[in-house]
Design a protein around this motif. Sequence first.
Motif, PDB file in Angstrom:
ATOM      1  N   UNK A 171       2.599   3.082   6.247  1.00 32.29           N
ATOM      2  CA  UNK A 171       2.044   4.416   6.045  1.00 32.29           C
ATOM      3  C   UNK A 171       1.476   4.896   7.369  1.00 32.29           C
ATOM      4  N   UNK A 172       1.355   6.182   7.514  1.00 33.45           N
ATOM      5  CA  UNK A 172       0.832   6.706   8.769  1.00 33.45           C
ATOM      6  C   UNK A 172      -0.089   7.880   8.493  1.00 33.45           C
ATOM      7  N   UNK A 173      -0.964   8.129   9.457  1.00 38.92           N
ATOM      8  CA  UNK A 173      -1.830   9.303   9.411  1.00 38.92           C
ATOM      9  C   UNK A 173      -2.019   9.789  10.834  1.00 38.92           C
ATOM     10  N   UNK A 230       0.603  14.793  10.417  1.00 34.51           N
ATOM     11  CA  UNK A 230       1.877  14.168  10.081  1.00 34.51           C
ATOM     12  C   UNK A 230       1.562  12.913   9.286  1.00 34.51           C
ATOM     13  N   UNK A 231       1.896  12.921   8.006  1.00 36.99           N
ATOM     14  CA  UNK A 231       1.700  11.754   7.153  1.00 36.99           C
ATOM     15  C   UNK A 231       3.026  11.186   6.654  1.00 36.99           C
ATOM     16  N   UNK A 232       4.145  11.835   7.066  1.00 33.63           N
ATOM     17  CA  UNK A 232       5.449  11.439   6.535  1.00 33.63           C
ATOM     18  C   UNK A 232       6.511  11.958   7.501  1.00 33.63           C
ATOM     19  N   UNK A 233       7.187  11.039   8.211  1.00 33.56           N
ATOM     20  CA  UNK A 233       8.107  11.451   9.263  1.00 33.56           C
ATOM     21  C   UNK A 233       9.220  12.393   8.808  1.00 33.56           C
ATOM     22  N   UNK A 234       9.791  12.215   7.593  1.00 31.64           N
ATOM     23  CA  UNK A 234      10.823  13.176   7.188  1.00 31.64           C
ATOM     24  C   UNK A 234      10.331  14.622   7.145  1.00 31.64           C
ATOM     25  N   UNK A 248       0.999  -0.706  11.829  1.00 30.85           N
ATOM     26  CA  UNK A 248      -0.154  -1.533  11.474  1.00 30.85           C
ATOM     27  C   UNK A 248      -0.649  -1.254  10.062  1.00 30.85           C
ATOM     28  N   UNK A 249      -0.676   0.036   9.680  1.00 30.63           N
ATOM     29  CA  UNK A 249      -1.230   0.419   8.385  1.00 30.63           C
ATOM     30  C   UNK A 249      -0.181   0.259   7.291  1.00 30.63           C
ATOM     31  N   UNK A 270      -2.879  -2.593   0.879  1.00 29.66           N
ATOM     32  CA  UNK A 270      -3.493  -1.349   1.351  1.00 29.66           C
ATOM     33  C   UNK A 270      -4.446  -1.671   2.498  1.00 29.66           C
ATOM     34  N   UNK A 271      -3.954  -1.572   3.703  1.00 35.57           N
ATOM     35  CA  UNK A 271      -4.874  -1.735   4.831  1.00 35.57           C
ATOM     36  C   UNK A 271      -4.614  -0.622   5.841  1.00 35.57           C
TER      37      UNK A 271
END
Length: 739
Positions: A406-408, A449-453, A398-399, A353-354
């Motif tokens: 994961x993305x934010x 957008x936290x999830x590309x789908x 990176x995250x 988790x980074x």
Amino acid sequence: MSTTVRNLNPIAGALAVALANFSAASVMAAEAQVEKSKIEAITVTATKRSQVIYEVPIAMSAFSGDDLESQGISDITDVGKFVPNLNITGFSAGHNSSANPFIRGIGLQDHLITTDPGVSVYVDGVYLGRQVGQNWNLANIERIEVLRGPQGTLYGRNSIGGAINIITKQPDQDAVTKVSTEVGTRGRLKGSIFTNQAVSEDLAFNFNMGFNRRGGLGEFVNLPNAEYDVGENQEFHGRVSIKYNASEDLRLVFTADANDGEGGTRPYTTLIDEMPNGRLYKNGLRNTDTTIDPYDNATSTMETSTVSNKANGVSFTAEYDITADYGTKFIFSKRSSEYKAGLDDDSTAAALDHYPERGRADQTSVELQLTGYLGRADFVTGVYWFNEEGSNRQDASEASFDGGPTKLELDQETTSRAVFVNVGYDATDDLRISGGVRYTEDDKSASTNVFDPVGTIYSSREWDEISWELAANYTFESGLNWYTTVQTGYQSGQYPARPYFLIGQFFGAGGFDKQEEAAAAVRANNAFLASDNISAINYETGFKGQLTDDFSMSVAFFNTEYDDLPYQVNVVTDAGFDTNNLIVEQTSRGVEFESTYYVTDRFTVHSSFGFMDVDVQEQNGVKPVAPLTPEWTASISPSYEFELSNGAAVTARMDISYRDGMYGEPSSDPRRMTQIDDRTTTNFDISYAPVNANWDISLYGRNIFDERYDDARINTGDYILVIKSNDASEFGVRYRATF
């Protein structure tokens, strides 16, 4: 704290200007009180008009620029050690430049663009929309004012807890140059220069620039090539201000400032063994995989080892005296800020988790005021416009969450418009009545957008509110002022900071087998929604003033009720690190006391005390608590001046601050282990000033007993994240000279 020992011969003349909004009899009474006093009554602009601090009908503290340095206050976080019922933390994304003020139980635990602070910060009348990446050095400061309680009428949105005013020194006709250097332990190296010069009778400027460096508290044990140690930081900053008296009636001021800082992530650690059902524990990690010393860090992710911040801004102020009784003031400002930060939440070499993170914000504000006097009445009225665009990014390259990408992505634009009026009336020479009203409209357009789908989800909302205030202030023959105030505050609603629950909705709507249909269903049933607007009403009464020539004090009793107040709750779900809003009703009540006592002509004692009881309405059988809110706050600052046989002066000062234990999140359940211990920090300053010299030298100590404490604790359900304070003992020498 709010007063200093000084020669007061010139003060009477200054007060006549500062109290122009009062009747002639009131001005004469105030002058007489100050003439016979040893205590300098600071003139403040908390009500957007100049007043002696004792006659402002709200609870407030004020620090002069000289007080800040002698008390060991090196940044705005330190101010929180000496004001009753104020606590300032700095832990956002592990950044060293963040400042999160909590006044009377109201603040903000986060920094993302979709969240707004509950305590507003102003610099020379300009509101700072973001509290990460700003220029928090306290160079070239005239004074700092801390206003406690909702300030919705004059300061508008995002001041439901209070407001902090930072006022810098304006250019004038005095030719002066000041230099200051500081060298100390923990790698402290600090230097600044300030100059004020008159170009002509109508044109003057001042300029300051500086550098501030402090070493770290630990090492990145798995990153031998890390550029900075844990907690290390350094910053360059500068500010220039130009004042032009275009005529006897028109004054123009242009100001520009900038800062550039970088360093290592502030110290933090993770408790894993305490959560045996957590994901980190089940993945085989233990507390021994972090570091023995919590001020070291075991991350192997270079991106989460460094932080940086940049900010720059310009402002233009024009003041025009229409007549002897009417004037206008125009304030325009444009600011930009950006930062890089992030945490490796598992605090180990494992890349589970980074969250490396970047953020930016650009804001523009315009305010136009009209002030005037109508016999025994005075008024301030105006219009205000504010716009902010900003974003936060955690890149999936990176995250990581649970070892996977994961993305934010968060974006938000906020536009706020307001119109306000405040009126004061001197019913008698001793009784003043005032009141005000403000109408505010807020528009927010946000996307995530936290999830590309699922893709980007958009949302927008509008709020409006009328804030009002009624106050009365009575001056007794002794000079003591009694006041009572009823005031309201308002804040627009908040969007969820980390809406990873949208991923769970995706699977509930069909998951990967029907990606397009599932994504469309999530977007159609958008749960990325903002909360309702927050409202507050405060009932307050108190006394303030100089009881004798040697003793001044202020005491306030308050009861504040908040509706639709969002607490941020952080939970690790199967989808990611989720932050959502828990909406509560909260009542804060308490008492605050501050005093200055001249025991002798050379021995002075400043003190402050605050007690607060916060009651939060029970929800589903659970009673939340206000996070990062100590029940008791106190400080005491004795100061003694010695005169040596050669005429030189030695001033010794000690500042002791106490903050009671508190909770790092809205739960007091001891099983969640988020209780933060109480703390006492002690500073000292011993200065030597030769007779008739233009310099002085000081030996200082900050947090001299090396009190280590937590800034925050968060129980995610998987682990406990412990953010350590970057405060530690420091001893050094400071040299100042004036030319």
